[in-house]
Scaffold this active site. Structure first.
Site, PDB file in Angstrom:
ATOM      1  N   LYS A 103       0.858  -1.492  -4.898  1.00  0.00           N
ATOM      2  CA  LYS A 103       1.231  -0.074  -4.818  1.00  0.00           C
ATOM      3  C   LYS A 103       2.641   0.021  -4.229  1.00  0.00           C
ATOM      4  O   LYS A 103       2.830   0.332  -3.053  1.00  0.00           O
ATOM      5  CB  LYS A 103       0.187   0.677  -3.979  1.00  0.00           C
ATOM      6  CG  LYS A 103       0.093   2.142  -4.358  1.00  0.00           C
ATOM      7  CD  LYS A 103      -1.202   2.742  -3.890  1.00  0.00           C
ATOM      8  CE  LYS A 103      -1.210   4.237  -3.970  1.00  0.00           C
ATOM      9  NZ  LYS A 103      -1.056   4.806  -5.300  1.00  0.00           N
ATOM     10  N   GLU A 143      -3.565   1.437 -17.658  1.00  0.00           N
ATOM     11  CA  GLU A 143      -3.960   2.569 -16.809  1.00  0.00           C
ATOM     12  C   GLU A 143      -3.029   3.741 -17.050  1.00  0.00           C
ATOM     13  O   GLU A 143      -2.179   3.695 -17.940  1.00  0.00           O
ATOM     14  CB  GLU A 143      -3.982   2.151 -15.336  1.00  0.00           C
ATOM     15  CG  GLU A 143      -2.672   1.638 -14.798  1.00  0.00           C
ATOM     16  CD  GLU A 143      -2.775   1.257 -13.316  1.00  0.00           C
ATOM     17  OE1 GLU A 143      -3.471   1.926 -12.557  1.00  0.00           O
ATOM     18  OE2 GLU A 143      -2.101   0.284 -12.944  1.00  0.00           O
ATOM     19  N   ARG A 157      -5.175  -3.521   0.741  1.00  0.00           N
ATOM     20  CA  ARG A 157      -4.283  -3.450  -0.426  1.00  0.00           C
ATOM     21  C   ARG A 157      -2.823  -3.320   0.029  1.00  0.00           C
ATOM     22  O   ARG A 157      -1.923  -3.920  -0.556  1.00  0.00           O
ATOM     23  CB  ARG A 157      -4.683  -2.278  -1.333  1.00  0.00           C
ATOM     24  CG  ARG A 157      -3.984  -2.326  -2.682  1.00  0.00           C
ATOM     25  CD  ARG A 157      -4.559  -1.318  -3.655  1.00  0.00           C
ATOM     26  NE  ARG A 157      -4.421   0.047  -3.182  1.00  0.00           N
ATOM     27  CZ  ARG A 157      -4.970   1.104  -3.760  1.00  0.00           C
ATOM     28  NH1 ARG A 157      -5.697   0.961  -4.851  1.00  0.00           N
ATOM     29  NH2 ARG A 157      -4.797   2.310  -3.270  1.00  0.00           N
TER      30      ARG A 157
HETATM   31  N1  PLP Z   1      -3.512   3.351 -10.475  1.00  0.00           N
HETATM   32  C1  PLP Z   1      -2.361   3.859 -10.022  1.00  0.00           C
HETATM   33  C2  PLP Z   1      -1.111   3.529 -10.759  1.00  0.00           C
HETATM   34  C3  PLP Z   1      -2.356   4.683  -8.884  1.00  0.00           C
HETATM   35  O1  PLP Z   1      -1.232   5.202  -8.430  1.00  0.00           O
HETATM   36  C4  PLP Z   1      -3.574   4.964  -8.238  1.00  0.00           C
HETATM   37  C5  PLP Z   1      -3.602   5.772  -7.032  1.00  0.00           C
HETATM   38  O2  PLP Z   1      -3.694   5.313  -5.950  1.00  0.00           O
HETATM   39  C6  PLP Z   1      -4.742   4.416  -8.752  1.00  0.00           C
HETATM   40  C7  PLP Z   1      -4.678   3.613  -9.881  1.00  0.00           C
HETATM   41  C8  PLP Z   1      -6.054   4.689  -8.113  1.00  0.00           C
HETATM   42  O3  PLP Z   1      -6.233   3.935  -6.961  1.00  0.00           O
HETATM   43  P1  PLP Z   1      -7.178   4.434  -5.789  1.00  0.00           P
HETATM   44  O4  PLP Z   1      -8.489   4.726  -6.389  1.00  0.00           O
HETATM   45  O5  PLP Z   1      -7.223   3.303  -4.850  1.00  0.00           O
HETATM   46  O6  PLP Z   1      -6.525   5.641  -5.222  1.00  0.00           O
HETATM   47  C1  COI Z   2      -3.378   8.312  -5.112  1.00  0.00           C
HETATM   48  O1  COI Z   2      -4.296   8.593  -5.868  1.00  0.00           O
HETATM   49  O2  COI Z   2      -3.512   8.219  -3.899  1.00  0.00           O
HETATM   50  C2  COI Z   2      -2.050   8.037  -5.608  1.00  0.00           C
HETATM   51  O3  COI Z   2      -1.279   7.477  -4.906  1.00  0.00           O
HETATM   52  C3  COI Z   2      -1.671   8.475  -6.949  1.00  0.00           C
HETATM   53  C4  COI Z   2      -0.393   9.201  -6.931  1.00  0.00           C
HETATM   54  C5  COI Z   2       0.074   9.250  -8.324  1.00  0.00           C
HETATM   55  C6  COI Z   2      -0.506  10.549  -6.316  1.00  0.00           C
END
Ligand code: PLP
Ligand code: COI
Length: 343
Positions: free
Chosen positions: A184, A220, A82
């Protein structure tokens, strides 16, 4: 190895400097070999690209101590991929996937004493970040970058932990249609700060953002994807027609687990005006794990309450959370390759 003397059960989601970070710099068209450093500061030119045109992407993953005392991390390959995609989208030189995984292993191993013990409910949060260090004054990509990983022990992101939280529907968007919502990049989080501060001031844990093109569909929250559950236990998760939802690794893992546990699931656009039909709602992410949502308050003040509301989480999301956390901490064996042993 002696763990640090920390009251692991009471730490929140904050930053504390640990022993080492990992750093690699990109110059003259290539990444250097990278190294561990005890220096947790960064010195930049006032003209560095990050300060002007926001070339920055990051990741978040966790390391855990398993029941048998091993230190492991969860699906680092997906974070590496990612971040590769995020970097390409804003014209940064991607950090190679195999080097990302190797750097995660090095920095976690060097900070093994900071990985919270099994059963504490805490974990070591790993934050890879990449930003433009090269100078730019005209609007264009920089030619020099830094890739850095720091780690810090963390507890739950939403202070309720497994207690349901309340969300508000945001009047603002966190991403543009076909913009950068699906990567991200720090710039997306800058977009979400004003509504996030507003939500916190009003007593909400976070925002529910709707699709930026029509404000009809659920996207989200500021830091997690949504999962909904129907009364007949089907897991439904939102699809974005404007490509503005971050592909959560936790959500992908939970849907896989749901399928393996025999739940039906569906990935489709979810209209905001249908969410009152769901019996459970949760926010899922590395930091959030699955945080149950008790209610969502719309911009006109109307409330949508899920299941037992703010009392307790529903059965399907509770079962998925247990299964996921037990895989992550080595209590249960997960699918091949999900849990990567570090030391
Ligand atoms: N959506 C957003 C905007 C986020 O910042 C995060 C955190 O990483 C997620 C979703 C969840 O992603 P992940 O499960 O890969 O941490
Ligand atoms: C994560 O879950 O790793 C994120 O980056 C979310 C953040 C808002 C702390």
């Amino acid at each position: 190895m002696e763990k640090k003397d920390i009251d692991w059960g009471s730490i929140g989601f904050g930053y504390m400097p640990t022993d080492y970070s990992y750093v690699s710099n990109y110059r003259d068209g290539e990444w250097d070999e990278g190294t561990l450093t005890p220096d947790h500061t960064v010195t930049l030119s006032e003209c560095a690209g990050i300060l002007h045109y926001c070339q920055e992407v990051f990741e978040g993953l966790k390391a855990y101590t398993t029941k048998s005392g091993d230190i492991v991390c969860f699906r680092p390959d997906l974070n590496a991929e990612r971040m590769y995609d995020s970097a390409k989208r804003i014209c940064m030189p991607p950090f190679p996937v195999d080097r990302f995984i190797d750097a995660v292993k090095q920095v976690v191993k060097a900070n093994a004493a900071w990985v919270p013990p099994f059963g504490s409910g805490a974990a070591l949060y790993i934050r890879p970040v990449m930003f433009a260090t090269g100078v730019v004054i005209g609007v264009k990509p920089a030619t020099e970058y830094q890739f850095r990983i720091f780690v810090t022990p963390v507890g739950p992101y939403y202070s309720g932990g497994v207690k349901p939280v309340a969300l508000k529907v945001s009047e603002y968007d966190r991403a543009a249609p076909h913009g950068t919502g699906n990567i991200k990049a720090g710039l997306n989080y800058a977009m979400s700060l004003y509504p996030s501060v507003e939500a916190h001031e009003q007593g909400f844990a976070d925002n529910m953002f709707l699709d930026p093109a029509t404000r009809t569909y659920v996207e989200e929250s500021g830091g997690a994807n949504f999962l909904f559950v129907t009364s007949d236990h089907k897991v439904v998760y939102p699809k974005s027609s404007t490509d503005s939802i971050l592909p959560s690794i936790t959500r992908r893992s939970l849907v896989h687990i749901a399928r393996d546990m025999g739940y039906d699931y569906e990935h489709r656009p979810v209209r905001f005006d249908e969410i009152s039909n769901f019996t459970e709602c949760g926010m899922c992410g590395t930091a959030a794990v699955i945080s149950p949502v008790g209610k969502v308050v719309n911009t006109d003040g109307t409330e949508i309450v899920f299941g037992d509301g703010m009392e307790k989480a529903g059965p399907v999301l509770t079962a998925l959370r247990t299964q996921l956390t037990e895989i992550q901490t080595g209590v249960l064996e997960g699918p091949e390759g999900w849990v990567v042993k570090i030391c």
